[in-house]
Design a protein around this motif. Sequence first.
Motif, PDB file in Angstrom:
ATOM      1  N   TRP A   1      42.796  43.203  28.817  1.00 10.53           N
ATOM      2  CA  TRP A   1      43.027  43.333  30.247  1.00 10.53           C
ATOM      3  C   TRP A   1      41.950  42.599  31.019  1.00 10.53           C
ATOM      4  O   TRP A   1      40.860  42.359  30.529  1.00 10.53           O
ATOM      5  N   GLU A   2      42.289  42.210  32.240  1.00 11.74           N
ATOM      6  CA  GLU A   2      41.327  41.517  33.083  1.00 11.74           C
ATOM      7  C   GLU A   2      40.528  42.498  33.934  1.00 11.74           C
ATOM      8  O   GLU A   2      39.390  42.235  34.272  1.00 11.74           O
ATOM      9  N   ILE A   3      41.134  43.587  34.325  1.00 12.09           N
ATOM     10  CA  ILE A   3      40.447  44.626  35.087  1.00 12.09           C
ATOM     11  C   ILE A   3      40.677  45.936  34.345  1.00 12.09           C
ATOM     12  O   ILE A   3      41.759  46.185  33.829  1.00 12.09           O
ATOM     13  N   CYS A   4      39.652  46.718  34.290  1.00 10.18           N
ATOM     14  CA  CYS A   4      39.737  47.989  33.564  1.00 10.18           C
ATOM     15  C   CYS A   4      40.902  48.813  34.115  1.00 10.18           C
ATOM     16  O   CYS A   4      40.978  49.055  35.322  1.00 10.18           O
ATOM     17  N   PRO A   5      41.814  49.256  33.263  1.00  3.09           N
ATOM     18  CA  PRO A   5      42.981  50.005  33.738  1.00  3.09           C
ATOM     19  C   PRO A   5      42.606  51.273  34.497  1.00  3.09           C
ATOM     20  O   PRO A   5      43.304  51.661  35.423  1.00  3.09           O
ATOM     21  N   THR A   6      41.497  51.888  34.139  1.00  5.81           N
ATOM     22  CA  THR A   6      41.075  53.106  34.836  1.00  5.81           C
ATOM     23  C   THR A   6      40.839  52.813  36.311  1.00  5.81           C
ATOM     24  O   THR A   6      41.293  53.547  37.184  1.00  5.81           O
ATOM     25  N   TYR A   7      40.133  51.719  36.612  1.00  3.48           N
ATOM     26  CA  TYR A   7      39.860  51.367  38.000  1.00  3.48           C
ATOM     27  C   TYR A   7      41.118  50.937  38.728  1.00  3.48           C
ATOM     28  O   TYR A   7      41.319  51.246  39.889  1.00  3.48           O
ATOM     29  N   ALA A   8      41.950  50.198  38.050  1.00  3.50           N
ATOM     30  CA  ALA A   8      43.177  49.716  38.679  1.00  3.50           C
ATOM     31  C   ALA A   8      44.053  50.874  39.145  1.00  3.50           C
ATOM     32  O   ALA A   8      44.689  50.800  40.190  1.00  3.50           O
TER      33      ALA A   8
ATOM     34  N   ALA B   1      23.892  43.041  42.540  1.00  4.94           N
ATOM     35  CA  ALA B   1      24.481  41.699  42.572  1.00  4.94           C
ATOM     36  C   ALA B   1      25.655  41.564  41.602  1.00  4.94           C
ATOM     37  O   ALA B   1      26.162  40.480  41.394  1.00  4.94           O
ATOM     38  N   VAL B   2      26.079  42.667  41.021  1.00  2.07           N
ATOM     39  CA  VAL B   2      27.257  42.691  40.146  1.00  2.07           C
ATOM     40  C   VAL B   2      28.315  43.525  40.868  1.00  2.07           C
ATOM     41  O   VAL B   2      28.020  44.633  41.319  1.00  2.07           O
ATOM     42  N   PRO B   3      29.528  43.030  40.995  1.00  2.00           N
ATOM     43  CA  PRO B   3      30.548  43.777  41.742  1.00  2.00           C
ATOM     44  C   PRO B   3      30.761  45.193  41.198  1.00  2.00           C
ATOM     45  O   PRO B   3      30.899  45.393  39.998  1.00  2.00           O
TER      46      PRO B   3
ATOM     47  N   SER C   1      38.176  46.021  42.673  1.00  2.00           N
ATOM     48  CA  SER C   1      39.505  46.349  43.177  1.00  2.00           C
ATOM     49  C   SER C   1      39.887  45.423  44.330  1.00  2.00           C
ATOM     50  O   SER C   1      41.008  44.912  44.386  1.00  2.00           O
ATOM     51  N   ALA C   2      38.965  45.187  45.256  1.00  2.00           N
ATOM     52  CA  ALA C   2      39.239  44.301  46.386  1.00  2.00           C
ATOM     53  C   ALA C   2      39.420  42.854  45.925  1.00  2.00           C
ATOM     54  O   ALA C   2      40.308  42.137  46.404  1.00  2.00           O
ATOM     55  N   ILE C   3      38.600  42.413  44.988  1.00  2.00           N
ATOM     56  CA  ILE C   3      38.710  41.052  44.460  1.00  2.00           C
ATOM     57  C   ILE C   3      40.076  40.856  43.805  1.00  2.00           C
ATOM     58  O   ILE C   3      40.748  39.839  44.010  1.00  2.00           O
ATOM     59  N   THR C   4      40.506  41.847  43.049  1.00  2.00           N
ATOM     60  CA  THR C   4      41.814  41.773  42.389  1.00  2.00           C
ATOM     61  C   THR C   4      42.934  41.771  43.416  1.00  2.00           C
ATOM     62  O   THR C   4      43.908  41.030  43.297  1.00  2.00           O
TER      63      THR C   4
ATOM     64  N   PRO D   1      37.755  38.697  39.131  1.00  2.00           N
ATOM     65  CA  PRO D   1      36.431  39.315  39.208  1.00  2.00           C
ATOM     66  C   PRO D   1      35.407  38.664  38.287  1.00  2.00           C
ATOM     67  O   PRO D   1      34.221  38.649  38.596  1.00  2.00           O
ATOM     68  N   GLU D   2      35.871  38.112  37.169  1.00  2.00           N
ATOM     69  CA  GLU D   2      34.926  37.542  36.216  1.00  2.00           C
ATOM     70  C   GLU D   2      34.425  36.153  36.607  1.00  2.00           C
ATOM     71  O   GLU D   2      33.556  35.598  35.944  1.00  2.00           O
ATOM     72  N   GLU D   3      34.959  35.577  37.683  1.00  2.00           N
ATOM     73  CA  GLU D   3      34.475  34.273  38.125  1.00  2.00           C
ATOM     74  C   GLU D   3      33.087  34.417  38.708  1.00  2.00           C
ATOM     75  O   GLU D   3      32.770  35.373  39.404  1.00  2.00           O
ATOM     76  N   SER D   4      32.255  33.442  38.458  1.00  2.00           N
ATOM     77  CA  SER D   4      30.826  33.551  38.769  1.00  2.00           C
ATOM     78  C   SER D   4      30.510  33.644  40.258  1.00  2.00           C
ATOM     79  O   SER D   4      29.465  34.156  40.622  1.00  2.00           O
TER      80      SER D   4
END
Length: 173
Positions: free
Chosen positions: A98-105, A145-147, A153-156, A162-165
Motif C-alpha cells: 500500500w502507498e498509505i497506511c490503511p489504518t490512517y486512510a 519535518a516528516v509529514p 491524509s491531506a497529501i493523499t 506522500p513519499e515524494e521528497s
Amino acid sequence: MASYSYTEHGHLAAMDALKVECKAAWAWLNKIPRHAWARYVMDFNCKTDLVVNNISEVFNKMILDVRGKPIKTMVDGIRTKLMVRFNTNRSKTELAKWEICPTYAELLEALMAGPNIYQVTSNENTYAVNLQHMTCGCRKWDMTAVPCNHAVSAITKAKLRPEESHHISCTWT
C-alpha cells in the motif's frame, strides 16, 4: 504526558492531571524552564521530536552481549547485528503493497478548505493542514519535518504522493 504534547493545551491538561496525582512532581517540573523539557515549546529548527535518549538505550541493549569482548570481535558482532536488523527492515518494506497506511486512510477524513489547505478530522479532533507551508495544527509535521498522519491524509486527498521528497523539509542545521 506533559513533555510529549505538541500543543500547549495538551501540555496544560497533562500538567493539571499531574498536579492532581502528585503535587510535589508538578511543583518540581514547574521550576524547570519549559523549553528544556516540553515538546510544545521546542524550536522548530531542531526537526526532531525526541524528548529522551531511547536510541542510545536501544543500541546499548542490542550490543550488551558483545560489549565485553575484544575490540575486533565486538566490532564484528555489532556489524553482524546491524546487518541482520537492516535486512529484517528491508524485507518488511519489500512486502508492503500500500502507498498509505490503511489504518490512517480509514480513520482520517480530509476536506479541502482552500488552496493547499485541508481540514483533517481524526476521531474528535480537527486539524488544519497547509501543504504549501508544510504545517499541521497538531504541530508534529512542523517539529519533525516528516509529514504526520494528518498531513499524509491531506497529501493523499490532494492526489499527491506522500513519499515524494518535496513533502519532507530538508532544513537540518
